[in-house]
Structure formats: structure tokens, C-alpha cells
Design an enzyme around this catalytic site. Structure first.
Site, PDB file in Angstrom:
ATOM      1  N   ASP A  39       3.088   7.657   2.015  1.00 25.76           N
ATOM      2  CA  ASP A  39       2.239   7.269   0.892  1.00 25.76           C
ATOM      3  C   ASP A  39       0.817   7.260   1.435  1.00 25.76           C
ATOM      4  O   ASP A  39       0.438   6.356   2.179  1.00 25.76           O
ATOM      5  CB  ASP A  39       2.626   5.883   0.365  1.00 25.76           C
ATOM      6  CG  ASP A  39       1.811   5.472  -0.859  1.00 25.76           C
ATOM      7  OD1 ASP A  39       0.748   6.081  -1.094  1.00 25.76           O
ATOM      8  OD2 ASP A  39       2.226   4.546  -1.562  1.00 25.76           O
ATOM      9  N   HIS A  40       0.031   8.272   1.080  1.00 25.43           N
ATOM     10  CA  HIS A  40      -1.269   8.434   1.741  1.00 25.43           C
ATOM     11  C   HIS A  40      -2.231   7.284   1.455  1.00 25.43           C
ATOM     12  O   HIS A  40      -3.189   7.081   2.194  1.00 25.43           O
ATOM     13  CB  HIS A  40      -1.902   9.775   1.348  1.00 25.43           C
ATOM     14  CG  HIS A  40      -2.393   9.838  -0.067  1.00 25.43           C
ATOM     15  ND1 HIS A  40      -1.610  10.287  -1.099  1.00 25.43           N
ATOM     16  CD2 HIS A  40      -3.581   9.509  -0.601  1.00 25.43           C
ATOM     17  CE1 HIS A  40      -2.301  10.242  -2.220  1.00 25.43           C
ATOM     18  NE2 HIS A  40      -3.503   9.766  -1.953  1.00 25.43           N
ATOM     19  N   HIS A  44       2.394   4.246  -4.888  1.00 21.59           N
ATOM     20  CA  HIS A  44       1.049   3.755  -4.600  1.00 21.59           C
ATOM     21  C   HIS A  44       0.836   2.301  -5.043  1.00 21.59           C
ATOM     22  O   HIS A  44       0.458   1.436  -4.244  1.00 21.59           O
ATOM     23  CB  HIS A  44       0.005   4.630  -5.287  1.00 21.59           C
ATOM     24  CG  HIS A  44       0.004   6.057  -4.831  1.00 21.59           C
ATOM     25  ND1 HIS A  44       0.389   6.441  -3.561  1.00 21.59           N
ATOM     26  CD2 HIS A  44      -0.346   7.204  -5.461  1.00 21.59           C
ATOM     27  CE1 HIS A  44       0.275   7.748  -3.450  1.00 21.59           C
ATOM     28  NE2 HIS A  44      -0.159   8.239  -4.583  1.00 21.59           N
TER      29      HIS A  44
END
Length: 509
Positions: free
Chosen positions: A195-196, A258
Site C-alpha cells: 500500500d504505497h 488506503h
């Protein structure tokens, strides 16, 4: 620094192990815009091992020279600082390309032979990590074929790891099925569900802010916090992602990964250490404390929207249904807002408001902590008619930083209050531009630190919270789409979600 110096272990600060990185989907947009520039940034910071190489896998027929130039062009376009030509040349010498169909068993035999040749030529250790920058439909089959080719097998002297992009499943059942499929080949320690958002400096700083500062740690609970708002808004539409977005929508695309990751870091109890499983244990506990919505609560506490035509920054925007490859009667949501409650001692009775959407008035991702108001009794015989709440805002993008709002007396003979804001910005404070977020995450994979990656139970717990919403929405199609104009802050029902509790969204733009 010359390329010769970079290859000298006495000069290079080797943050990562010697390894080969294999990128499935190497000709795609994610690789070009994010992965390759982030790897270059690591190389420039001398955090890549001198004994490192990249193997790109793609279905497009492409000459080696053309692929390399495409990757180097990506660095020139997206690197955060001025490009160092010596590092660029060193980096370019480490990239190769293999063309093939992900579903073809023969590809994996050719890939294995290619990797062996690269490791011999570049004197690289027998370590691999595979980055699945592909459509989700390929995740399970690629991992199974890597396993069948013997390319996921570890021994005491080497490791094999896989980074899996989101979305991990499209509902609870598919997420559970994918977990089983992947874990038939890999151990949990080999799986890195990325999950960037968690690579952002401000997100990582959230734990430091909470647990390293005595001015915040004692008040981070229901006694002092009135409500929490988490917003991830975009001004862009779906663009070329229409076919993907039609199968996903805002809920699947953003919330179980996110937004829930940000929520869990905001609400979790202090872990016993920063060791990966200690942190993820507490995140999972926080997610499990969130109340699962009943169908009636879904209707009352969850809002969905779809953008219509409008204007953003002086430019006209078309409606979602007029975008390329979108059905004219599409019921896919481009906006979602929800109110969640938690069943634990720290957060009982504190509402958490989450929202995300496209074609909104501003691009921002932030966590807003609204504190309870102080008693008014002292000010009842003054010119002050109300006290403003104190607010802490954690800015995640586009500008990473933290701001605090509090009240102060305005100059003059009359007791009157004004709102004061103190701002911390990463660039101003530390003189460095924050990275893309992928740098930290890929480096963590190379050193085997899974702290910032989702574990299987975290993924399934998140989808368990989303499933009731999906069930209601599948049964009841929206009748009012499109219900917000491009350039607005979303549908009116989103504001009503908070106004019913006597609260308002913090809107910027």
C-alpha cells in the site's frame, strides 16, 4: 560519484541485499511512473546494493535497447531531483527485458535461465523479489507458475519475496480465496501486500507523533478527541482507467486498503516494538474493533456518489458517464463517505468519518483530529460567544506535514479570540523533497522488513467491514447518479452525514 565508484562496496552504502528484481508488467504505467524512478532514487542515495539488477517482464514485443531507453526516459521525467548521469548509466546497465505471456508456462523456464545468467554476469547473490505490477487477475496464476518453476524456493542462504499490488481481492470471498492460493506457494513472510500510502513520510511519522511525544500520547483517546476525519480526494477523473474503475469503484479502490491503513495507524494501541508483527498485530486489533455495519446502518451511515459535469481550476470537466469506455447508465461510484464507530475502551463513542472521491475541489489526503472543546463557563460574560475546537491535521499529500489550530486572544482591550495555526512542512523543516513512497517500501522488501505491508488477517478483516456495504449496494442501485458536480466536495448527503451529528467536514480548496 562515478559508476565505477558506485560498484565499489567500500564507497556504496549498501542498504539492501544483493538481489534480482523481476517486474511483471514492466511496460505499464506503474513501472514507468513510480517503480523505476523510485529505484533510481534508491541508487542515487546509495541504498541499492552494487550487485543488483532488474528484469522486466511484459507481453509487448520490444527490443532490449528500446526497453532500456523507455526506463531511462522515465527516470529523466519522474526522478525527484536533477538526474546524475553517472548513476543513470550505471542503472541502465542493470536493466534487461524478457517478453512473454504471463499465462505461458514456458515463460518461467526462460525467466529462470535469464536470471541465472544475470546473477552470474553481475555477481549477484541468489536472492529474488518479484513485483506484480499487473492486473489483479494475474496475481494468483503468476505466483503458482513461479512456484511450479522452483523460483519461490528459499534456502538458508537465499530468499524469495513477492510484492503484490492492490487490490488484493474484490470482496471478502475473493480475498480469502487469493490468500489461500498465494499461501499454497509462499510463506506469509515471503508475501508483501503493498500500500504505497504507507511509504509516505507523514504516515510513518504518525507513530512517532503519537508515541514519542508526551504532549499527544496522553490525550489520544475518547476523553479529549471529539471526532476524526480521514479524506483522500482527487481532482482528476478516471482518465484511461475506465475499464478497471467500472469493476472497482471508489469503495473497493480506496477504502479497504488506503483509508483503513490510515485509520488503523491512527487508532491502534502502542506496539511493544517496531518489529513487523508487533505493529501489524495492533493494526489488526484496531480494525477488528470497528463495528460491522448492519444493512440499515449502511443506508444511514454510508454515502455514495458519482461525478457529473463541472469545472475545476477554470477547466470544464465531463461527467463520469461521458468518460471513455464508461456505460452511459453506469452505477459505479466515484465517491464514498462513511461514519464508523469502534468498540474498544480508547475510542468508544468517537465517530470516524472517512471519504474519498474523484473530481473533487482539491487534491489532498489528510487525517484531521478534532479535539473536544474546553468548557465555556469562563467566557460567558465576555464578547466571546463560542470556543473553537483545537485541531491537528496530518497532511499526507500533496504537501507532507502537520498543522495545529488553537485559539489565542486578539490584540486589544476587549476579550476576543482568534484562530492561530502552526505548520510543519517536511521540505521547509528538513530541506528535502519527500520520496514517492515506493522507495521505502521496496527497500523494506529487499531487507525483509514487512512492517509497512498488509498481513493476510488485516486484508480479510478490512474486507469483512466492506462486505455489508457491497451487499446493500448490489441489491439497491443508485437512482440519483450523477449526484455531485465536478469541482465540488461531493454529494450533499456527505455533508448531511456530519451535520446530523452537529459537525462539518474540513474542506480545503
Amino acid at each position: 560519484m562515478s559508476s565505477r565508484e558506485y560498484n565499489n562496496p567500500s564507497v556504496a552504502n549498501r542498504g539492501s541485499d544483493s538481489c534480482v528484481m523481476v517486474i511483471f508488467g514492466a511496460t505499464g504505467d506503474l513501472t514507468r511512473r513510480k517503480l523505476i524512478p523510485a529505484l533510481y532514487n534508491l541508487a542515487k542515495a546509495r541504498l541499492l546494493s552494487p550487485n543488483f539488477a532488474i528484469v522486466g517482464i511484459g507481453s509487448k514485443t520490444m527490443e532490449q535497447e528500446a526497453f532500456n531507453e523507455k526506463m531511462l526516459d522515465a527516470i529523466r521525467e519522474y526522478a525527484k531531483d536533477e538526474v546524475d548521469l553517472e548513476i543513470l548509466n550505471w542503472f541502465g546497465s542493470r536493466i534487461t527485458y524478457v517478453n512473454g505471456d504471463f499465462g505461458d508456462d514456458g515463460l518461467y523456464g526462460r525467466l529462470d535461465a535469464h536470471c541465472q545468467s544475470i546473477k552470474t554476469e553481475k555477481r549477484i547473490s541468489n536472492n529474488h523479489f518479484y513485483y506484480l505490477a499487473t492486473a489483479p487477475s494475474f496475481f494468483g496464476s503468476i505466483i503458482q507458475k513461479l512456484g511450479a518453476a522452483g523460483m519461490t524456493k528459499e534456502d538458508n542462504e537465499s530468499w524469495r519475496r513477492v510484492i503484490i499490488e492492490k487490490p488484493f481481492g474484490r470482496d471478502l470471498a475473493s480475498a480469502m480465496e487469493l490468500n489461500i492460493e498465494v499461501k499454497n506457494v509462499l510463506k506469509e513472510k515471503q508475501i508483501f501486500r503493498i500500500d504505497h500510502y504507507l511509504g509516505k513520510e507523514t504516515v510513518q511519522n504518525l507513530m512517532v507523533l503519537r508515541f514519542a511525544n508526551s504532549i499527544f500520547e496522553p490525550i489520544w483517546n475518547r476523553r479529549y478527541i471529539d471526532n476524526v476525519q480521514i479524506t483522500a480526494s482527487e481532482i482528476v477523473g478516471v482518465g484511461q482507467r475506465g475499464p478497471y474503475y467500472e469493476t472497482s469503484g471508489a469503495l473497493r479502490d480506496m477504502v479497504p486498503n488506503h483509508l483503513f491503513q490510515l485509520l488503523s495507524l491512527t487508532t491502534m494501541e502502542p506496539p511493544v516494538s517496531f518489529e513487523a508483527n508487533a505493529v501489524r498485530d495492533e493494526q489488526t486489533k484496531a480494525l477488528r474493533a470497528i463495528q460491522v455495519l448492519t444493512p440499515e446502518e449502511v443506508l444511514a451511515r454510508v454515502v455514495r456518489g458519482q461525478y457529473g459535469a463541472g469545472e475545476i481550476n477554470g477547466e470544464s470537466c465531463i461527467a463520469y458517464r461521458d468518460e471513455e469506455k464508461i456505460e452511459p447508465d453506469s452505477s459505479t461510484e466515484t465517491f464514498v463517505a462513511m461514519k464508523l464507530m469502534m468498540d474498544n475502551w480508547r475510542w468508544a463513542d468517537v465517530p470516524f468519518y472517512l471519504r474519498t472521491g474523484k473530481r473533487l475541489a482539491a487534491r489532498t489526503t489528510e487525517i484531521v483530529i478534532n479535539f473536544r472543546k474546553a468548557p465555556f463557563v469562563l467566557f460567558k460574560n465576555t464578547a466571546i460567544d463560542h470556543l473553537q475546537e483545537n485541531r491537528l491535521v496530518i497532511h499526507i499529500q500533496p504537501d507532507e506535514g502537520i498543522s495545529m489550530q488553537f485559539g489565542a486572544k486578539k490584540p486589544g482591550p476587549i476579550m476576543n479570540l482568534g484562530s492561530v495555526q502552526m505548520d510543519f512542512n517536511y521540505v521547509d523543516a528538513f530541506g528535502a523533497t519527500p520520496d514517492t513512497g515506493y522507495e521505502r517500501l521496496m527497500l523494506d522488501c529487499m531487507v525483509g522488513d514487512a512492517t509497512l505491508f498488509q498481513r493476510a488477517d488485516m486484508v480479510e478483516t478490512s474486507w469483512n467491514l466492506i462486505q455489508p456495504i457491497l451487499d446493500v449496494w448490489n441489491a439497491l442501485k443508485p437512482r440519483d447518479f450523477p449526484n455531485y458536480a465536478s469541482g465540488s466536495f461531493g454529494p450533499a448527503a456527505s455533508d448531511q452525514l456530519l451535520s446530523g451529528d452537529g459537525k462539518k467536514w474540513l474542506n480545503k480548496g
